[in-house]
Design a protein around this motif. Structure first.
Motif, PDB file in Angstrom:
ATOM      1  N   UNK A 106       0.702  -1.123   0.033  1.00  0.00           N
ATOM      2  CA  UNK A 106      -0.122  -0.020   0.157  1.00  0.00           C
ATOM      3  C   UNK A 106       0.980   1.330   0.408  1.00  0.00           C
ATOM      4  N   UNK A 107       1.947   1.359   0.530  1.00  0.00           N
ATOM      5  CA  UNK A 107       2.813   2.231   0.470  1.00  0.00           C
ATOM      6  C   UNK A 107       3.792   2.380  -0.194  1.00  0.00           C
ATOM      7  N   UNK A 108       4.015   1.387  -1.073  1.00  0.00           N
ATOM      8  CA  UNK A 108       5.150   1.268  -1.873  1.00  0.00           C
ATOM      9  C   UNK A 108       7.119   1.438  -1.701  1.00  0.00           C
ATOM     10  N   UNK A 109       6.612   0.674  -0.434  1.00  0.00           N
ATOM     11  CA  UNK A 109       8.173   0.175   0.321  1.00  0.00           C
ATOM     12  C   UNK A 109       8.233  -0.880   0.298  1.00  0.00           C
ATOM     13  N   UNK A 110       9.996  -1.147   0.263  1.00  0.00           N
ATOM     14  CA  UNK A 110      10.777  -2.684   1.341  1.00  0.00           C
ATOM     15  C   UNK A 110      10.933  -2.316   2.587  1.00  0.00           C
ATOM     16  N   UNK A 111      11.009  -3.013   3.417  1.00  0.00           N
ATOM     17  CA  UNK A 111      10.892  -2.633   4.605  1.00  0.00           C
ATOM     18  C   UNK A 111      12.125  -3.539   5.761  1.00  0.00           C
ATOM     19  N   UNK A 112      13.037  -3.417   6.171  1.00  0.00           N
ATOM     20  CA  UNK A 112      14.596  -4.059   6.715  1.00  0.00           C
ATOM     21  C   UNK A 112      13.952  -4.319   8.035  1.00  0.00           C
ATOM     22  N   UNK A 113      13.916  -4.837   8.550  1.00  0.00           N
ATOM     23  CA  UNK A 113      13.345  -4.497  10.815  1.00  0.00           C
ATOM     24  C   UNK A 113      14.557  -5.444  11.279  1.00  0.00           C
ATOM     25  N   UNK A 114      15.357  -5.506  11.915  1.00  0.00           N
ATOM     26  CA  UNK A 114      16.097  -6.607  13.486  1.00  0.00           C
ATOM     27  C   UNK A 114      14.980  -7.571  13.303  1.00  0.00           C
ATOM     28  N   UNK A 115      15.230  -9.026  13.382  1.00  0.00           N
ATOM     29  CA  UNK A 115      14.239  -9.849  13.420  1.00  0.00           C
ATOM     30  C   UNK A 115      14.253  -9.789  15.358  1.00  0.00           C
ATOM     31  N   UNK A 116      14.842  -9.712  15.407  1.00  0.00           N
ATOM     32  CA  UNK A 116      14.564 -10.549  17.441  1.00  0.00           C
ATOM     33  C   UNK A 116      14.106  -8.855  17.609  1.00  0.00           C
TER      34      UNK A 116
END
Length: 377
Positions: free
Chosen positions: A208-218
């Motif tokens: 919906x906001x046309x992004x790829x996001x990267x997150x710390x998995x922990x």
């Protein structure tokens, strides 16, 4: 009697006994060698290999990969099965069920649902890492086909019509405890999920906001946001290369896939046919496969040059696919064709169709194999 007990006789008898012992040991070794050689191929062969195919209007079909026949059907005890993943030991199948906002955990030996776990509205993708399942959701799902100039987007019958872009939560489910233990906040309408090469980060496509996001998995902390609008809208599929140096994201409304380096910098885009969705590498990382929905093609690209190798005609609404464990075939779920297409992975030709009714959505295998819903290191 004197000759039988003489030193010469005793030495002769001892020599004969030693020769007999050596012969016996040699015979045993010869018997053991063939057994060892025969056992090796059995360990490598995916005997009893199966594919699990979710169907949006029913449950999960089990395909015997030796015969390419459906042998079982699992009732997920809920409506709208979509994303699915199998645990590393193959004993459980985790299926996202849209209508009740849950995942069904299925015992693959019995086909029985052992647990239903609430995860959030409109669960979509499921990925498993160790004893944990990660489940994306679409609380503000409102998608549809690309709009024509001057027109508003039309609604797709696969999606909801909520007006607000509500940030989605990626549920983290402890499969041992059988419960959701925490959430990671993604963008509105989270779609594809991928683990980083080192397993420390979760990479998410947000339609919906046309992004790829990267997150710390922990911790769930947002590490990086990659905007896709200048390259194309509605990112959906996401995949890391086998060597961990490249990430790919399909841009459904851009008719492209985006290529990122290991630090998630966009290095280029590659044109595809209309509305690309599922994407995967082969196990060697030499080729890239893209399912293009509207174009009804499985496109194949060289993973180094990004040149198109071939286009394989397929069916209607083919979104997700998986290699078979021996890497000889590709199974492509085509929802509006009520079929799983079987494609020879070397010849890149359709060789068979398995009838799978009730809108097949996704497919994974056990033993695990590369595919748009799975990634095997």
């Amino acid at each position: 009697m004197q000759m039988l007990t003489s030193p010469l006789a005793r030495r002769t008898r001892m020599s004969l006994l030693l020769l007999a012992l050596v012969a016996t040991v040699a015979a045993c070794n010869k018997q053991e060698e063939p057994a060892t050689e025969a056992a090796a191929p059995a360990a490598e062969s995916p005997a009893g290999a199966v594919a699990y195919v979710s169907t949006q209007d029913a449950g999960v079909n089990v395909i015997d990969l030796a015969t390419m026949k459906i042998t079982k059907q699992f009732d997920v005890k809920a409506e709208g099965p979509r994303g699915l993943a199998v645990t590393d030991d193959g004993k459980q199948l985790v299926v996202a069920t849209r209508e009740n906002g849950s995942v069904s955990v299925i015992d693959t030996a019995t086909g029985e649902v052992v647990k239903q776990i609430e995860v959030g509205k409109n669960p979509e993708f499921v990925r498993v890492s160790g004893n944990f399942a990660f489940v994306s959701s679409e609380p503000s799902s409102k998608a549809g086909p690309p709009p024509k100039p001057g027109e508003k987007p039309a609604e797709d019958d696969d999606d909801d019509d909520d007006d607000e872009k509500i940030p989605a939560k990626i549920a983290v489910v402890d499969l041992t405890k059988g419960e959701k233990i925490r959430e990671i906040t993604g963008g509105p309408e989270t779609e594809g999920l991928e683990f980083s090469a080192d397993g420390k980060q979760l990479v998410i496509t947000n339609e919906a906001d046309n992004t790829v996001t990267v997150h710390n998995i922990e911790t769930g902390e947002l590490v990086k946001t990659i905007a896709t609008h200048e390259y194309g809208d509605r990112p959906r599929g996401i995949k890391v290369s086998p060597d961990g140096n490249t990430y790919l994201a399909t841009l459904e409304f851009g008719n492209k896939f985006m290529v990122m380096d290991k630090d998630f910098n966009v290095v280029r885009t590659v044109d595809t046919a209309e509305t690309p969705y599922g994407i995967a590498y082969d196990s060697k990382g030499e080729r890239i496969f893209v399912a293009t929905n509207k174009a009804k093609l499985l496109q194949v690209f060289d993973a180094k040059s990004f040149e198109k190798i071939k286009e394989v005609p397929t069916g209607n609404r083919c979104w997700h696919f998986s290699f078979t464990p021996d890497n000889k075939n590709i199974l492509l779920a085509c929802g509006k064709s009520d079929a799983v297409f079987v494609i020879d992975a070397d010849k890149l030709e359709v060789t068979n169709q398995v009838e799978v009714k009730n809108m097949p959505w996704g497919v994974v295998t056990f033993p695990k194999a590369m595919g748009s819903l799975e990634n095997v290191k």
